[in-house]
Design a protein around this motif. Structure first.
Motif, PDB file in Angstrom:
ATOM      1  N   GLU A  87     -36.049  36.850 -49.811  1.00  0.00           N
ATOM      2  CA  GLU A  87     -34.661  36.530 -50.132  1.00  0.00           C
ATOM      3  C   GLU A  87     -33.719  37.239 -49.166  1.00  0.00           C
ATOM      4  OE1 GLU A  87     -31.250  35.025 -51.812  1.00  0.00           O
ATOM      5  OE2 GLU A  87     -33.350  34.373 -51.943  1.00  0.00           O
ATOM      6  N   TRP A  88     -34.020  38.503 -48.883  1.00  0.00           N
ATOM      7  CA  TRP A  88     -33.196  39.239 -47.895  1.00  0.00           C
ATOM      8  C   TRP A  88     -33.268  38.549 -46.536  1.00  0.00           C
ATOM      9  CZ3 TRP A  88     -34.772  41.364 -43.304  1.00  0.00           C
ATOM     10  CH2 TRP A  88     -33.840  42.144 -42.613  1.00  0.00           C
ATOM     11  N   ARG A  90     -33.830  35.379 -45.962  1.00  0.00           N
ATOM     12  CA  ARG A  90     -33.079  34.121 -45.990  1.00  0.00           C
ATOM     13  C   ARG A  90     -31.593  34.372 -45.793  1.00  0.00           C
ATOM     14  NH1 ARG A  90     -29.953  31.362 -49.122  1.00  0.00           N
ATOM     15  NH2 ARG A  90     -30.025  32.945 -50.767  1.00  0.00           N
ATOM     16  N   GLN A  91     -31.072  35.388 -46.452  1.00  0.00           N
ATOM     17  CA  GLN A  91     -29.655  35.701 -46.331  1.00  0.00           C
ATOM     18  C   GLN A  91     -29.327  36.258 -44.942  1.00  0.00           C
ATOM     19  OE1 GLN A  91     -28.793  38.355 -49.567  1.00  0.00           O
ATOM     20  NE2 GLN A  91     -28.759  36.709 -51.094  1.00  0.00           N
ATOM     21  N   THR A  92     -30.253  37.006 -44.385  1.00  0.00           N
ATOM     22  CA  THR A  92     -30.029  37.577 -43.050  1.00  0.00           C
ATOM     23  C   THR A  92     -30.033  36.496 -41.976  1.00  0.00           C
ATOM     24  OG1 THR A  92     -31.094  39.637 -43.732  1.00  0.00           O
ATOM     25  CG2 THR A  92     -30.862  39.268 -41.378  1.00  0.00           C
ATOM     26  N   THR A  94     -29.028  33.495 -42.437  1.00  0.00           N
ATOM     27  CA  THR A  94     -27.823  32.671 -42.634  1.00  0.00           C
ATOM     28  C   THR A  94     -26.657  33.607 -42.935  1.00  0.00           C
ATOM     29  OG1 THR A  94     -28.390  32.422 -44.966  1.00  0.00           O
ATOM     30  CG2 THR A  94     -29.108  30.675 -43.458  1.00  0.00           C
ATOM     31  N   PRO A  95     -26.172  34.346 -41.930  1.00  0.00           N
ATOM     32  CA  PRO A  95     -25.176  35.405 -42.168  1.00  0.00           C
ATOM     33  C   PRO A  95     -23.873  34.909 -42.759  1.00  0.00           C
ATOM     34  CG  PRO A  95     -25.403  34.922 -39.831  1.00  0.00           C
ATOM     35  CD  PRO A  95     -26.507  34.193 -40.517  1.00  0.00           C
ATOM     36  N   GLN A  96     -23.553  33.618 -42.645  1.00  0.00           N
ATOM     37  CA  GLN A  96     -22.309  33.131 -43.192  1.00  0.00           C
ATOM     38  C   GLN A  96     -22.297  33.197 -44.719  1.00  0.00           C
ATOM     39  OE1 GLN A  96     -24.519  31.408 -41.596  1.00  0.00           O
ATOM     40  NE2 GLN A  96     -25.088  29.528 -42.698  1.00  0.00           N
ATOM     41  N   ALA A  97     -23.493  33.310 -45.340  1.00  0.00           N
ATOM     42  CA  ALA A  97     -23.571  33.328 -46.797  1.00  0.00           C
ATOM     43  C   ALA A  97     -23.394  34.719 -47.383  1.00  0.00           C
ATOM     44  CB  ALA A  97     -24.916  32.761 -47.251  1.00  0.00           C
ATOM     45  N   VAL A  98     -23.481  35.762 -46.561  1.00  0.00           N
ATOM     46  CA  VAL A  98     -23.398  37.137 -47.050  1.00  0.00           C
ATOM     47  C   VAL A  98     -22.531  37.962 -46.119  1.00  0.00           C
ATOM     48  CG1 VAL A  98     -25.661  37.050 -48.146  1.00  0.00           C
ATOM     49  CG2 VAL A  98     -25.483  37.754 -45.771  1.00  0.00           C
TER      50      VAL A  98
END
Length: 425
Positions: A87-88, A90-92, A94-98
């Motif tokens: 999960e980390w 995936r968020q890393t 796609t930086p626009q999501a976090v």
């Protein structure tokens, strides 16, 4: 085998069709896994001695630069006590999501200041040594690293910086910088510092072959040349530095040891040189005193802190420090004797060996005096004092003119002739 990955090397491993794991030396924990069907980037770390790994992506779908950036962020997370998961990742990716991840490890500038603060503390190194490290770590060869994180720096980065500096200068300055970077790096990888620095591995710096063309003029001044200097100092012809030069000539100690002598160190005619004033003690972690007979030609004086106080404080209101070690160098230079304070130690050693004292001069010079038992190291500081007194008494006879060394004997053992160019200060 670890190597610095490049786009071309990744393609080579992918085309080889062989199973292989190549650790990237430019990013902590990043590994290229190559096999028959595909090649992937993997981040590896150890959690409580258990080896863990996280697949970052295939080499076709994840550029090398992005894989390195993700590996650096994952390494930061591990150092903070967390484990990167899918999960980390995936968020890393796609930086626009976090929110962006902020690096929490030291830059070169921050690491340097922390190191200088530590070695300059109350239990740290001598002020002159700290200043030496400060000049080295602020050197222009390292200017390119000022804003970079020290955990990102590789052996290649520092090797290239120092190799470039070595090619543009003469002498061994680059080698000197390498010697000073090593303890700095050892500090950064210390267990209690790693979470702040992010540095987890040793540093290896390679320099290209270098042949110095500088001509060195190592002197072994004839005892009569040292005697001429001693006579000037006894008569006060060297001014403010005269008394200190007398002690320098009679004991053959280092400049810093001489100028830092304290009246409290002189008891019953013996100079008890504490470890803090001994270069070899600092290097070896030696806690013994270095005991020498105190020459009667040098009055201890009535100053509370130092036998040779400075002529003025560094700043108004500061306590009066001891004489600067460089004052002795300047005094010999102004007297035109043709040799330095350290050369007196060479003259003493050579004279003693000519007279048959063999390795004993090391006892006076405070070199490594050989292996000692615990009893010797802590309680028997006076064991060699009679032998030291014997050598210094013989040396005094050469300085006062009671004995003389022939020019022929001196030339036979050193290959050097008398300087014979002393002038009045």
């Amino acid at each position: 085998m670890p190597e610095k990955l490049t786009v071309s090397s990744i393609e080579k491993h992918a085309r080889s069709g062989r199973r292989a794991e190549i650790a990237d030396t430019s990013a902590p924990g990043l590994v290229l896994r190559s096999n028959v069907s595909s090649s992937t980037f993997v981040f590896r770390w150890t959690d409580q001695r258990e080896k863990r790994r996280l697949v970052l992506g295939t080499v076709d779908g994840l550029p090398l630069a992005d894989a390195r950036a993700i590996a650096h962020k994952a390494a930061d997370l591990v150092r903070q006590g967390f484990d990167p998961d899918d999960e980390w990742l995936r968020q890393t990716r796609t930086p626009q999501a976090v929110a962006p991840v902020k690096r929490v490890t030291w830059t070169w500038t921050e690491a340097r200041e922390a190191y200088l603060l530590e070695i300059g503390g109350p239990n740290g190194l001598k002020a002159a040594t700290v200043d030496d490290y400060r000049k080295a770590l602020y050197h222009r060869a390292f200017k390119r690293f000022e804003r970079r994180f020290v955990c990102d720096l590789t052996d290649e980065d520092l090797s290239e910086a120092l190799a470039g500096y070595q090619r543009e200068q003469k002498g061994k300055a680059a080698e000197g910088l390498r010697r000073r970077v090593r303890p700095f790096w050892t500090y950064l990888q210390r267990m209690d510092i790693r979470r702040k620095s992010g540095v987890t591995r040793r540093l290896q710096i390679d320099l290209p072959a270098h042949r110095s063309t500088a001509k060195t003029n190592v002197r072994w001044p004839h005892p009569a040349d040292v005697a001429a200097l001693f006579a000037k100092a006894i008569e006060g012809e060297l001014g403010y530095a005269s008394r200190a030069v007398v002690l320098l000539c009679l004991t053959a100690q280092r400049r810093a040891t001489v100028v830092s002598a304290s009246p409290t160190d002189v008891r019953d005619g013996v100079w008890h040189i504490p470890p803090v004033h001994r270069k070899t003690a600092e290097k070896r972690g030696d806690t013994r005193i270095h005991a020498l007979p105190w020459p009667p030609e040098v009055a201890v004086g009535n100053h509370d802190s130092f036998v040779f106080p400075a002529d003025r404080p560094r700043k108004a209101g500061d306590p009066l420090p001891h004489m600067a070690a460089s004052t002795l160098t300047h005094a010999l230079r102004d007297a035109g004797v043709g040799f330095s304070p350290h050369d007196i130690r060479r003259s003493f050693t050579t004279t003693m060996r000519i007279l048959g004292f063999a390795a004993d001069p090391a006892l006076v010079l405070d070199h490594n005096e050989g292996p000692r038992s615990t009893m010797d190291a802590h309680y028997d500081s006076y064991r060699d004092l009679p032998r030291k007194r014997e050598m210094l008494d013989v040396w005094r006879e050469y300085l006062t003119g009671s004995k003389a060394m022939s020019d022929e004997v001196w030339y036979e053992h050193t290959g050097q002739k008398r300087i014979k160019k002393t002038t009045k200060a």
